[in-house]
Write a protein that holds these residues in place. Structure first.
Motif: not given
Length: 61
Positions: A5-28
């Motif tokens: 999930m994290l390879r090659g992504i770009r985020v603008n803030s820690k909050e966006e990174l956190s949101e993407r991580i939790y979205r990944y958890f929900d999907e998994v």
């Protein structure tokens, strides 16, 4: 998770990174996975200290 999930992504803030991580958890976690452990309790050394580092728990709201 890094390779999936994290390879090659770009985020603008820690909050966006956190949101993407939790979205990944929900999907998994949408589909359950059964794990058949191959260890017996007798094989576990309970004298070892186990350290677990976790992300903060996301509050529902």
């Amino acid at each position: 998770m890094t390779k999936q999930m994290l390879r090659g992504i770009r985020v603008n803030s820690k909050e966006e990174l956190s949101e993407r991580i939790y979205r990944y958890f929900d999907e998994v976690n949408e589909e359950s996975v059964v794990i058949h452990w191959k260890y017996n309790l007798d094989d576990i050394d309970v004298s070892e200290e186990v350290i677990v580092d976790t992300l903060p728990i996301k509050k529902s709201g």
